[in-house]
Design an enzyme around this catalytic site. Sequence first.
Site, PDB file in Angstrom:
ATOM      1  NE  ARG A  59      -3.401  -2.538   2.519  1.00 14.28           N
ATOM      2  CZ  ARG A  59      -4.751  -2.163   2.651  1.00 14.28           C
ATOM      3  NH1 ARG A  59      -5.186  -1.177   3.103  1.00 14.28           N
ATOM      4  NH2 ARG A  59      -5.441  -3.244   2.665  1.00 14.28           N
ATOM      5  CB  THR A  60       3.562   2.568   2.394  1.00 12.43           C
ATOM      6  OG1 THR A  60       2.791   2.054   3.437  1.00 12.43           O
ATOM      7  CG2 THR A  60       4.216   3.883   2.404  1.00 12.43           C
ATOM      8  CE  LYS A  87      22.937 -12.201   7.767  1.00 13.31           C
ATOM      9  NZ  LYS A  87      21.874 -11.436   8.631  1.00 13.31           N
ATOM     10  NE  ARG A 109       7.260   0.715   4.864  1.00 11.66           N
ATOM     11  CZ  ARG A 109       5.887   0.377   5.174  1.00 11.66           C
ATOM     12  NH1 ARG A 109       5.356  -0.724   4.807  1.00 11.66           N
ATOM     13  NH2 ARG A 109       5.430   1.452   5.526  1.00 11.66           N
ATOM     14  CG  HIS A 137       4.291   4.866   8.325  1.00  7.52           C
ATOM     15  ND1 HIS A 137       4.773   5.512   7.197  1.00  7.52           N
ATOM     16  CD2 HIS A 137       3.593   3.856   8.095  1.00  7.52           C
ATOM     17  CE1 HIS A 137       4.086   5.033   6.127  1.00  7.52           C
ATOM     18  NE2 HIS A 137       3.581   4.020   6.712  1.00  7.52           N
TER      19      HIS A 137
END
Lengths: 308, 435
Positions: A59-60, A87, A109, A137
């Site tokens: 959604r975002t 990694k 994000r 957020h």
Amino acid sequence: MNRFTARHILGMSTLSPDEITFILDTAESLKDILERPIKKVPPLRGKTVVHLFFEPSTRTRLSFELAAKRLSADTVSFSAKASSVVKGETLIDTAQNIEAMKPDVIVMRHPHSGTPHLLTKYVNSAVINAGDGTNEHPSQALLDLFTVREHLGHIDNLKVAILGDILHSRVAHSDIQAFTKMGAEVVVSGAATMLPSRQSEVLGAKVVLKMEEALEDADVIIVLRIQKERQGQSLIPSVREYAMFFGLSPDKVKLAKSGALIMHPGPINRGVEMAPEVADGPYSVILDQVTNGVAIRMALLSLLLTKG
Amino acid sequence: MNAYLFTNARIIDPSQNMDFTGDLLVKDGIIAAVGESLDLPNDAGVIDLEGKWLVPGLLDMHVHLREPGEEYKETIESGTAAAVAGGFTAVACMPNTQPVNDSAGITRFILEKARSSARARVYPIAAITLGQKGEQLTEFGDLLNAGAIAFSDDGLPVKNAAVMRQALEYAQNFDALIISHSEELDLSRGGVMNEGRVSTILGLKGIPAATEEIAVFRDVALAELTGGRLHIAHVSTRGSVEIVRQAKSRGVRVTAETAPHYFSLTEEAVFGYNTFAKMSPPLRTEEDRLAVIEGLKDGAIDAIATDHAPHSVLEKECEFQMAANGIIGLETAISLSLNLVRDGYISASQMIRCMSISPSNILGVPGGSLKDGNSADICIIDPEAVFTLTRESLYSLSYNSPFLGKDLQGKAILTLIDGRPVFDPTGILRVPEVN
């Protein structure tokens, strides 16, 4: 006249009430574009928005991408997994590589709190925090403010109840700061494992263990999603018990002011944190939130990119 | 004969309850005489210290030298260079190297490297359990014979109480010391800073004070049960100080240390997601900071140790959650501890005690005293000197310090081991005036 001076949107903690009002006003003026037959205007032509998502989001990301496209910006998306130096590529390497391709805005994000703040040290682009760990957020909080102002006409002196996992929710952290900055009273409640230990106040909100106390005479009820993926361990004995004791039922809604707005950042676990009849009831503004999300994100992109 | 006389020094030696202005004579690497006004031998050089402090060479009982295995962070050579620049003539190094110092071979390697490259004395601390896995005890006797001076799984707690009990019992055959990194791992898991107001504001998972206190209490109870000798590393909370204080009053054989950052900083230092303020245990609250100072004042805490933990940009210039724990401390310990003296919390003598004779006694190693006949391990401190801590000013290979760029007051200006200058940046001893 542009009164907006922020270079990045990292969190509600760094925005002033004036800046917040300016963002809301800008979003209001942009919202009608979404209702036109041709939903595109040219102000961000030639600008590039990179969506850098280290965590799954539908959604975002969709909302940000649509917002950029409505304003004629070019958008690219990059999904990656958070990784340590052992990694693979470090965040800083990734950021510098993307920066070398000269974007104008990076919407980020990330599962770890504070990562967009780190990013700003390595890139010249404007950075919008689209959710960082359990920190903030901000675009969600801004669209929540916008939705409340649109429906109730003002934000100050309202009582806002936020229910759910307050401790681990970046939406809660941003909403609390957003609403208290705009003069509302915020009361939060939830299972005690989801509230900060021994604190009667969090970020300016009152913490209560009895949900009824939070709901009493509330003008706005924001219910948070139970997020199992963000918790190392189970914070509740069972979903069933959570629904029984902490879910928002029609009976509990009656404790709030009549006509109180019902909000949820989505996606809803129907029948868990919120009863279906509440989610679909007459005072639910959950889908308005989604629409307003695009307007708010258009406002953020346009304010960051059209400075003098 | 090689002799020189320090005159007009503020001589602070807590091992002899000395704090006076006077002279000290070093002859052939030995402390030959201490007194208010010594006769000047014919062939001795004279150094007028103009009231600067002359104290026993300091001992840091808790450092990470990173060799073998992580030489890009620090080596025995660079770590001990940092030590002497910070006034320390001896360091005790923790066993969490790669490989872990859990066998006599590794201990001998460390001592061999120290003999060829170290600027300061190096006392290896060996692991309590093989690989620091918390399961099987290491060969205490063989390790002690090889030169280890104590045992710790520092960086990790011994998770299993039965294993910790075994360690505290078996150590008694050798009168060995067990050093506890006190942390209840299930409670701290995933945490990256102190749990409280600031962790909520920053959206970071917290580590409650109880994490440390549960473990301190457990290990104190086990020391009481077994009669073993226990030392609590890096005490950071009010509750831990109180548990140790009460245990001491009951006669439990327990000692404790804290690090300068726990009495200098609080959780507020993490704001801005500052990875140079990330360590284990985490920086706590102002209440905890003051309780730690109170512990130093009343003797609940015996020693100041830096927990010098070098890390490179690879471990520190990254997301806060992924950053490694630990900061360097050897080159800031004097100035930070002096802040407590300047602010009137502790006396100069208490400060020096916590950094010399007290850790020497706990570890059972020589040094920490200016008694006649002792090796001339000496530190000269200018308590007034102001300096800016910069990457260039550091002798450590790493610069992960929350004090980087800050102005600090008070530092070592001359460090001697066996009477030889091992740190003398301004050449105080280069041309001593011969009488």
